[in-house]
Design an enzyme around this catalytic site. Structure first.
Site, PDB file in Angstrom:
ATOM      1  N   VAL A   6      -3.345  25.230  33.459  1.00 57.34           N
ATOM      2  CA  VAL A   6      -2.586  25.290  34.713  1.00 57.34           C
ATOM      3  C   VAL A   6      -1.331  24.419  34.644  1.00 57.34           C
ATOM      4  O   VAL A   6      -0.230  24.863  34.997  1.00 57.34           O
ATOM      5  CB  VAL A   6      -3.487  24.859  35.904  1.00 57.34           C
ATOM      6  CG1 VAL A   6      -2.691  24.808  37.194  1.00 57.34           C
ATOM      7  CG2 VAL A   6      -4.676  25.814  36.044  1.00 57.34           C
ATOM      8  N   LYS A  40     -10.371  22.710  42.489  1.00 55.02           N
ATOM      9  CA  LYS A  40     -11.264  23.181  43.573  1.00 55.02           C
ATOM     10  C   LYS A  40     -12.516  22.324  43.726  1.00 55.02           C
ATOM     11  O   LYS A  40     -12.973  22.082  44.832  1.00 55.02           O
ATOM     12  CB  LYS A  40     -11.662  24.629  43.339  1.00 55.02           C
ATOM     13  CG  LYS A  40     -12.264  24.870  41.979  1.00 55.02           C
ATOM     14  CD  LYS A  40     -11.777  26.154  41.401  1.00 55.02           C
ATOM     15  CE  LYS A  40     -11.955  26.175  39.914  1.00 55.02           C
ATOM     16  NZ  LYS A  40     -11.308  27.260  39.273  1.00 55.02           N
ATOM     17  N   GLY A  84     -11.036  34.538  26.584  1.00 51.37           N
ATOM     18  CA  GLY A  84     -10.578  33.358  27.345  1.00 51.37           C
ATOM     19  C   GLY A  84     -10.812  33.499  28.841  1.00 51.37           C
ATOM     20  O   GLY A  84     -10.264  32.736  29.636  1.00 51.37           O
ATOM     21  N   GLU A 131     -15.202  29.859  30.340  1.00 52.15           N
ATOM     22  CA  GLU A 131     -15.142  28.551  29.674  1.00 52.15           C
ATOM     23  C   GLU A 131     -16.179  28.509  28.550  1.00 52.15           C
ATOM     24  O   GLU A 131     -17.194  29.225  28.607  1.00 52.15           O
ATOM     25  CB  GLU A 131     -15.528  27.454  30.688  1.00 52.15           C
ATOM     26  CG  GLU A 131     -14.641  27.356  31.895  1.00 52.15           C
ATOM     27  CD  GLU A 131     -13.280  26.774  31.561  1.00 52.15           C
ATOM     28  OE1 GLU A 131     -13.189  25.966  30.622  1.00 52.15           O
ATOM     29  OE2 GLU A 131     -12.309  27.154  32.245  1.00 52.15           O
ATOM     30  N   ASP A 159     -18.607  27.717  41.104  1.00 56.62           N
ATOM     31  CA  ASP A 159     -17.153  27.822  41.240  1.00 56.62           C
ATOM     32  C   ASP A 159     -16.789  28.604  42.516  1.00 56.62           C
ATOM     33  O   ASP A 159     -15.942  28.174  43.307  1.00 56.62           O
ATOM     34  CB  ASP A 159     -16.599  28.524  39.987  1.00 56.62           C
ATOM     35  CG  ASP A 159     -15.105  28.725  40.056  1.00 56.62           C
ATOM     36  OD1 ASP A 159     -14.361  27.771  39.782  1.00 56.62           O
ATOM     37  OD2 ASP A 159     -14.682  29.850  40.405  1.00 56.62           O
ATOM     38  N   LYS A 212     -14.883  27.270  46.237  1.00 56.08           N
ATOM     39  CA  LYS A 212     -13.751  27.947  46.897  1.00 56.08           C
ATOM     40  C   LYS A 212     -14.136  28.373  48.319  1.00 56.08           C
ATOM     41  O   LYS A 212     -13.325  28.287  49.245  1.00 56.08           O
ATOM     42  CB  LYS A 212     -13.320  29.154  46.063  1.00 56.08           C
ATOM     43  CG  LYS A 212     -12.787  28.746  44.691  1.00 56.08           C
ATOM     44  CD  LYS A 212     -12.705  29.942  43.758  1.00 56.08           C
ATOM     45  CE  LYS A 212     -12.174  29.565  42.394  1.00 56.08           C
ATOM     46  NZ  LYS A 212     -12.332  30.647  41.413  1.00 56.08           N
TER      47      LYS A 212
HETATM   48  N1  NAP Z   1      -7.619  27.618  34.370  1.00 56.27           N
HETATM   49  C1  NAP Z   1      -7.479  28.335  35.477  1.00 56.27           C
HETATM   50  O1  NAP Z   1      -7.218  29.543  35.455  1.00 56.27           O
HETATM   51  C2  NAP Z   1      -7.636  27.669  36.824  1.00 56.27           C
HETATM   52  C3  NAP Z   1      -7.439  28.445  37.990  1.00 56.27           C
HETATM   53  C4  NAP Z   1      -7.520  27.808  39.241  1.00 56.27           C
HETATM   54  C5  NAP Z   1      -7.824  26.460  39.314  1.00 56.27           C
HETATM   55  N2  NAP Z   1      -8.068  25.749  38.144  1.00 56.27           N
HETATM   56  C6  NAP Z   1      -8.363  24.331  38.270  1.00 56.27           C
HETATM   57  O2  NAP Z   1      -7.233  23.598  37.780  1.00 56.27           O
HETATM   58  C7  NAP Z   1      -7.659  22.400  37.126  1.00 56.27           C
HETATM   59  C8  NAP Z   1      -7.103  22.384  35.704  1.00 56.27           C
HETATM   60  O3  NAP Z   1      -7.667  23.472  34.984  1.00 56.27           O
HETATM   61  P1  NAP Z   1      -7.176  23.828  33.500  1.00 56.27           P
HETATM   62  O4  NAP Z   1      -7.829  25.118  33.173  1.00 56.27           O
HETATM   63  O5  NAP Z   1      -5.717  23.708  33.418  1.00 56.27           O
HETATM   64  O6  NAP Z   1      -7.885  22.656  32.672  1.00 56.27           O
HETATM   65  P2  NAP Z   1      -7.600  22.253  31.154  1.00 56.27           P
HETATM   66  O7  NAP Z   1      -6.907  23.350  30.441  1.00 56.27           O
HETATM   67  O8  NAP Z   1      -8.887  21.727  30.624  1.00 56.27           O
HETATM   68  O9  NAP Z   1      -6.543  21.040  31.275  1.00 56.27           O
HETATM   69  C9  NAP Z   1      -6.896  19.814  31.828  1.00 56.27           C
HETATM   70  C10 NAP Z   1      -5.730  18.849  31.633  1.00 56.27           C
HETATM   71  O10 NAP Z   1      -6.061  17.620  32.282  1.00 56.27           O
HETATM   72  C11 NAP Z   1      -5.846  16.544  31.382  1.00 56.27           C
HETATM   73  N3  NAP Z   1      -6.793  15.493  31.720  1.00 56.27           N
HETATM   74  C12 NAP Z   1      -8.145  15.560  31.685  1.00 56.27           C
HETATM   75  N4  NAP Z   1      -8.684  14.397  32.106  1.00 56.27           N
HETATM   76  C13 NAP Z   1      -7.644  13.599  32.430  1.00 56.27           C
HETATM   77  C14 NAP Z   1      -7.524  12.283  32.919  1.00 56.27           C
HETATM   78  N5  NAP Z   1      -8.598  11.541  33.162  1.00 56.27           N
HETATM   79  N6  NAP Z   1      -6.283  11.776  33.140  1.00 56.27           N
HETATM   80  C15 NAP Z   1      -5.187  12.503  32.880  1.00 56.27           C
HETATM   81  N7  NAP Z   1      -5.231  13.770  32.406  1.00 56.27           N
HETATM   82  C16 NAP Z   1      -6.445  14.297  32.182  1.00 56.27           C
HETATM   83  C17 NAP Z   1      -6.044  17.093  29.991  1.00 56.27           C
HETATM   84  O11 NAP Z   1      -5.346  16.262  29.077  1.00 56.27           O
HETATM   85  P3  NAP Z   1      -5.204  16.631  27.516  1.00 56.27           P
HETATM   86  O12 NAP Z   1      -4.323  17.849  27.472  1.00 56.27           O
HETATM   87  O13 NAP Z   1      -4.531  15.464  26.923  1.00 56.27           O
HETATM   88  O14 NAP Z   1      -6.593  16.901  27.041  1.00 56.27           O
HETATM   89  C18 NAP Z   1      -5.442  18.496  30.172  1.00 56.27           C
HETATM   90  O15 NAP Z   1      -4.054  18.436  29.975  1.00 56.27           O
HETATM   91  C19 NAP Z   1      -9.176  22.374  37.215  1.00 56.27           C
HETATM   92  O16 NAP Z   1      -9.568  21.586  38.294  1.00 56.27           O
HETATM   93  C20 NAP Z   1      -9.548  23.837  37.454  1.00 56.27           C
HETATM   94  O17 NAP Z   1     -10.741  23.992  38.177  1.00 56.27           O
HETATM   95  C21 NAP Z   1      -7.968  26.321  36.918  1.00 56.27           C
END
Ligand code: NAP
Length: 334
Positions: A14, A104, A186, A189, A200, A204
């Site tokens: 994201v 979320k 993809g 997860e 999840d 929401k």
């Molecule tokens: N993926 C989707 O389609 C989607 C859709 C809607 C909502 N969401 C929500 O959006 C959020 C992010 O999802 P994502 O899929 O983007 O996750 P992701 O790909 O796993 O990315 C998480 C990011 O957060 C960073 N991070 C983790 N712990 C941290 C900390 N303690 N301090 C600072 N940075 C930290 C990670 O750093 P590094 O890169 O250095 O590891 C990474 O850049 C989640 O809450 C998810 O539920 C996701």
């Protein structure tokens, strides 16, 4: 013109979508919000993974680089889980920064507290990306359905389970083959538990519940059932009856006046508003007391659809700010 200074917390699926959109669409966005946009700081967990970011942006693991920088106006948060996200956002709000989140799980638990805090510190909080990804359902309810009383919601809020159920029916494959496929593309997860067990979708649904009914149902009035035990035979059996199995999240008042919610598989026929929602798509069906039935469909997750919801929150927030500044200047000159 004073620029809008931005920080990102999280640069995964994201966060990268937000970062790229702020670059690719810079001209259009700056015109919309009426100011230059600078990404000053990005907070991540592992600096080795992020070597390609522009040298103008400070990429760090130290969240104080955001909290102690009074120049930062708005924080996009996209990390996983309740903590440290909640604590960080609380501190951002107390430091008088607007926040926009996609998290979320954190928002379903702590959203109300963050909203109260934001109101106390006179900053805005955007959370459209927490629910149904690219479908701007939070803004639709907040901005465009003010006069309607929403009576109930039924929705497909998780693209992974919808993909698995669609693939099992179309290809006549087992749950575990469909899950493997979803992971390969993809759509799921590596640890798919929260999706397939309905957590999840439940998060929401609770965010929608707070927004629409101003509370969450008692846990004893919530039913949650996953899709792990669904067999391809049962899906094919339903298909011969002209029905499809969907993992449906519902919330509304029952006949006794109790707010009840459920996330569970349900067989639906052709006339049902969620019957035709296939693959990774999400959909939300609402009944408003004035408008009647409305259904919104679209991509429920993914880098750019989720970034789209966050960027729309950003534009609404700063357009409001510019309008407020313009109107205070107009009053001052009267
Ligand atoms: N993926 C989707 O389609 C989607 C859709 C809607 C909502 N969401 C929500 O959006 C959020 C992010 O999802 P994502 O899929 O983007 O996750 P992701 O790909 O796993 O990315 C998480 C990011 O957060 C960073 N991070 C983790 N712990 C941290 C900390 N303690 N301090 C600072 N940075 C930290 C990670 O750093 P590094 O890169 O250095 O590891 C990474 O850049 C989640 O809450 C998810 O539920 C996701």
């Amino acid at each position: 013109m004073k620029p809008i200074n931005v920080a990102l917390i999280g640069l995964g699926t994201v966060g990268c979508g937000v970062y790229q959109t702020l670059h690719i669409q810079r001209q259009r966005l700056e015109k919309l919000v009426g100011a230059p946009i600078n990404i000053l700081t990005i907070i991540i967990e592992n600096p080795d993974k992020h070597q390609k970011i522009s040298a103008k942006t400070n990429v760090t693991t130290d969240v104080n680089a955001v909290l102690n920088n009074p120049e930062i106006d708005v924080v996009f948060e996209a990390i996983v889980g309740k903590e440290p996200a909640f604590s960080i956002l609380k501190e951002c709000i107390q430091a008088k920064k607007h926040v926009i989140t996609s998290n979320k799980e954190m928002f379903a638990t702590h959203g109300e507290e963050l909203k109260r805090l934001a109101s106390k510190y006179n900053v805005q909080i955007g959370y459209d990306a927490t629910t149904a990804g690219g479908i701007p359902i939070i803004q639709i309810i907040q901005q465009l359905l003010k006069a309607n009383q929403i009576q109930y919601v039924q929705a497909i809020l998780n693209g992974t389970t919808n993909y698995i159920l669609s693939a099992m029916r179309e290809k006549n494959i087992t749950f575990s083959t469909a899950l493997d496929e979803a992971q390969k593309w993809g759509y799921a997860e590596p640890d798919p538990e929260k999706d397939i067990e309905g957590f999840d979708a439940y998060y929401k649904l609770m965010i929608l519940s707070e927004l629409i009914f101003e509370k969450q149902p008692d846990l004893k009035n919530v039913k949650r059932k996953g899709i792990r035990d669904i067999t391809e035979e049962s899906i094919q059996g339903l298909q011969t009856e002209g029905k499809r199995l969907k993992h449906i999240a519902k919330i509304g008042y029952d006949a006794t006046g109790k707010l009840t919610a459920s996330v569970e598989p349900e067989a639906v026929s052709k006339e049902h508003p969620l019957y035709a929602v296939e693959g990774v798509n999400n959909a939300i069906h609402i009944k408003g007391d004035i408008v009647g039935d409305l259904t919104f469909t679209g991509p429920g997750a993914g880098s750019f659809p989720t970034a789209s919801a966050m960027i729309e929150d950003f534009c609404i927030l700063f357009k409001k700010e510019q309008t407020a500044i313009a109107s205070s200047k107009a009053h001052a000159t009267v």
